[in-house]
Motif scaffolding. Structure first.
Motif, mmCIF file in Angstrom:
data_model
loop_
_atom_site.group_PDB
_atom_site.id
_atom_site.type_symbol
_atom_site.label_atom_id
_atom_site.label_comp_id
_atom_site.label_asym_id
_atom_site.label_seq_id
_atom_site.Cartn_x
_atom_site.Cartn_y
_atom_site.Cartn_z
ATOM 1 N N ILE A 194 -35.166 -26.214 -35.815
ATOM 2 C CA ILE A 194 -34.671 -25.305 -34.784
ATOM 3 C C ILE A 194 -33.915 -24.147 -35.420
ATOM 4 N N SER A 195 -33.602 -23.166 -34.561
ATOM 5 C CA SER A 195 -32.820 -21.990 -34.952
ATOM 6 C C SER A 195 -33.531 -21.135 -36.000
ATOM 7 N N LEU A 196 -34.756 -20.745 -35.682
ATOM 8 C CA LEU A 196 -35.560 -19.926 -36.587
ATOM 9 C C LEU A 196 -35.849 -18.567 -35.960
ATOM 10 N N TYR A 197 -35.783 -17.532 -36.790
ATOM 11 C CA TYR A 197 -36.260 -16.228 -36.350
ATOM 12 C C TYR A 197 -37.788 -16.247 -36.300
ATOM 13 N N LYS A 198 -38.342 -15.619 -35.261
ATOM 14 C CA LYS A 198 -39.785 -15.397 -35.212
ATOM 15 C C LYS A 198 -40.080 -14.085 -35.937
ATOM 16 N N GLU A 233 -39.586 -21.273 -25.550
ATOM 17 C CA GLU A 233 -38.166 -21.217 -25.198
ATOM 18 C C GLU A 233 -37.315 -21.044 -26.447
ATOM 19 N N TYR A 234 -36.226 -20.301 -26.308
ATOM 20 C CA TYR A 234 -35.294 -20.195 -27.435
ATOM 21 C C TYR A 234 -34.596 -21.531 -27.651
ATOM 22 N N SER A 235 -34.226 -21.807 -28.881
ATOM 23 C CA SER A 235 -33.506 -23.048 -29.166
ATOM 24 C C SER A 235 -32.006 -22.799 -29.276
ATOM 25 N N ALA A 271 -27.139 -4.236 -36.038
ATOM 26 C CA ALA A 271 -27.539 -5.469 -35.341
ATOM 27 C C ALA A 271 -27.186 -5.414 -33.863
ATOM 28 N N SER A 272 -28.073 -5.964 -33.022
ATOM 29 C CA SER A 272 -27.748 -6.126 -31.607
ATOM 30 C C SER A 272 -26.654 -7.180 -31.499
ATOM 31 N N GLN A 273 -25.981 -7.215 -30.362
ATOM 32 C CA GLN A 273 -24.853 -8.144 -30.242
ATOM 33 C C GLN A 273 -25.291 -9.595 -30.110
ATOM 34 N N ILE A 274 -26.491 -9.816 -29.582
ATOM 35 C CA ILE A 274 -26.963 -11.164 -29.296
ATOM 36 C C ILE A 274 -28.202 -11.477 -30.126
ATOM 37 N N THR A 275 -28.305 -12.710 -30.577
ATOM 38 C CA THR A 275 -29.499 -13.128 -31.315
ATOM 39 C C THR A 275 -29.956 -14.494 -30.812
ATOM 40 N N ALA A 276 -31.248 -14.719 -30.877
ATOM 41 C CA ALA A 276 -31.808 -16.001 -30.430
ATOM 42 C C ALA A 276 -32.667 -16.588 -31.535
ATOM 43 N N GLY A 277 -32.597 -17.897 -31.686
ATOM 44 C CA GLY A 277 -33.449 -18.611 -32.626
ATOM 45 C C GLY A 277 -34.420 -19.492 -31.849
ATOM 46 N N SER A 297 -40.456 -27.343 -26.423
ATOM 47 C CA SER A 297 -40.179 -26.174 -25.585
ATOM 48 C C SER A 297 -39.807 -26.586 -24.160
ATOM 49 N N GLU A 298 -40.508 -27.579 -23.622
ATOM 50 C CA GLU A 298 -40.179 -28.087 -22.289
ATOM 51 C C GLU A 298 -38.801 -28.734 -22.279
ATOM 52 N N ALA A 299 -38.493 -29.455 -23.350
ATOM 53 C CA ALA A 299 -37.178 -30.098 -23.450
ATOM 54 C C ALA A 299 -36.066 -29.056 -23.522
ATOM 55 N N LEU A 300 -36.308 -27.974 -24.244
ATOM 56 C CA LEU A 300 -35.313 -26.910 -24.365
ATOM 57 C C LEU A 300 -35.033 -26.260 -23.016
ATOM 58 N N LYS A 301 -36.082 -26.097 -22.218
ATOM 59 C CA LYS A 301 -35.922 -25.492 -20.896
ATOM 60 C C LYS A 301 -34.911 -26.285 -20.062
ATOM 61 N N GLN A 302 -34.967 -27.603 -20.179
ATOM 62 C CA GLN A 302 -34.025 -28.460 -19.461
ATOM 63 C C GLN A 302 -32.650 -28.470 -20.127
ATOM 64 N N ALA A 303 -32.640 -28.447 -21.445
ATOM 65 C CA ALA A 303 -31.370 -28.492 -22.185
ATOM 66 C C ALA A 303 -30.506 -27.269 -21.890
ATOM 67 N N HIS A 304 -31.144 -26.118 -21.666
ATOM 68 C CA HIS A 304 -30.396 -24.888 -21.394
ATOM 69 C C HIS A 304 -29.537 -24.997 -20.136
ATOM 70 N N LYS A 305 -29.900 -25.885 -19.229
ATOM 71 C CA LYS A 305 -29.155 -26.044 -17.967
ATOM 72 C C LYS A 305 -27.922 -26.925 -18.138
ATOM 73 N N ASN A 306 -27.811 -27.553 -19.299
ATOM 74 C CA ASN A 306 -26.751 -28.535 -19.536
ATOM 75 C C ASN A 306 -25.514 -27.867 -20.122
ATOM 76 N N GLU A 307 -24.363 -28.204 -19.600
ATOM 77 C CA GLU A 307 -23.112 -27.653 -20.114
ATOM 78 C C GLU A 307 -22.916 -28.003 -21.586
ATOM 79 N N GLN A 308 -23.490 -29.125 -22.037
ATOM 80 C CA GLN A 308 -23.374 -29.518 -23.436
ATOM 81 C C GLN A 308 -24.075 -28.515 -24.359
ATOM 82 N N PHE A 309 -25.081 -27.831 -23.835
ATOM 83 C CA PHE A 309 -25.744 -26.790 -24.627
ATOM 84 C C PHE A 309 -24.769 -25.658 -24.925
ATOM 85 N N ARG A 310 -24.063 -25.228 -23.929
ATOM 86 C CA ARG A 310 -23.088 -24.149 -24.113
ATOM 87 C C ARG A 310 -21.983 -24.570 -25.090
#
Length: 276
Positions: A85-89, A102-104, A218-224, A242-255
């Protein structure tokens, strides 16, 4: 005929086993992976993988540790079976790696760490700096970890700088090594991300000699993104991730995981991302 059937059965079984287990590449790069510390297992990316696993109960997760400088090489080998995870495309990476839709990870963009005395002498405060100007006009040397991408703009900038003023550090614990070199005045600026600089400052900057500032390019925000080896099994795995990440993004633990090692002064900037 029996031999052929047996070989096909073994091949099928092998594919099935790989399809239901994922071997994650872990790297010696704190604070994303903390491999030997009192806080072992509390790295940002380790916390995220645990969150992903909650969304993929049918999968077994394993880990394989590589030096950070070797991770992309292993992930680009068609015959391997790893994910990360956390890779630049980048265009080059997409030729060899299957990336998630989905971003990780999401966070603040690349920043520069430097000594406070250098910042003071050049009149650098909290405003973003022009890295190219610092190197070409002031003769500073910039240190970066080997085989690491910071996105197209910064990668292109680094490639265009005088080679004698860009120190590329291979091996293990590269950013920690670069931070120590920075303290010893062997380099003048090192590139990384705010949480990385913060973690290493806490561990090696005992005299509070270092500071960090944003880069103007650099832009202020970056995604991996997550990535797996670009073969049939890897494509199946990355689709599930990718499907799992979509659900993980909704979780407060992700933040909480994304902000785990971010310096306090940068917390409001990251919080604003999640509000939008």
């Amino acid at each position: 005929m029996i031999k052929i059937i047996l070989l096909l059965f073994i091949a099928f079984q092998s594919s099935f086993v790989f399809a239901k287990q994922i071997t994650w590449i872990a790297i010696d790069f704190a604070p994303y992976y903390i491999l030997a510390d009192d806080l072992e297992g509390q790295g940002r990316d380790e916390l995220l993988i645990k969150l992903i696993q909650q969304q993929m109960p049918d999968y077994t997760f394993n880990y394989k540790v590589f030096p950070a400088s070797r991770a992309i090489h292993e992930l680009s080998n068609f015959n391997n079976q790893y994910c990360m995870i956390s890779l630049y495309k980048t265009v080059e990476r997409q030729r060899h790696i299957a990336f998630s839709e989905e971003y990780s990870t999401i966070g603040l963009s690349t920043s520069a760490a430097l000594r406070k005395d250098v910042a003071q002498s050049l009149g650098i405060t909290n405003s973003a700096i022009d890295l190219e100007k610092l190197v070409t006009e002031h003769g500073l040397t910039v240190g970066v970890a080997a085989n690491r991408s910071f996105g197209h703009e910064i990668d292109a900038l680094l490639a265009g700088l005088p080679s004698k003023q860009v120190l590329v550090r291979p091996g293990r614990d590269t950013l920690e090594s670069l931070t120590i070199m920075l303290l010893k005045k062997r380099v003048d600026v090192i590139l990384g991300y705010p949480s990385e600089h913060h973690y290493h400052k806490l561990h090696v900057d005992k005299q509070d000699e270092l500071t960090q500032v944003r880069l103007s390019i650099a832009s202020q925000i970056t995604a991996g993104y997550a990535g797996c080896n670009n073969n049939a099994i890897g494509k199946e795995q990355i689709a599930a991730i990718s499907e799992a990440l979509k659900q993980a993004h909704k979780n407060e633990q992700f933040r909480l995981a994304m902000s785990r090692w971010l310096p306090e002064q940068f917390q409001p900037q990251l919080a604003s991302i999640f509000k939008n």
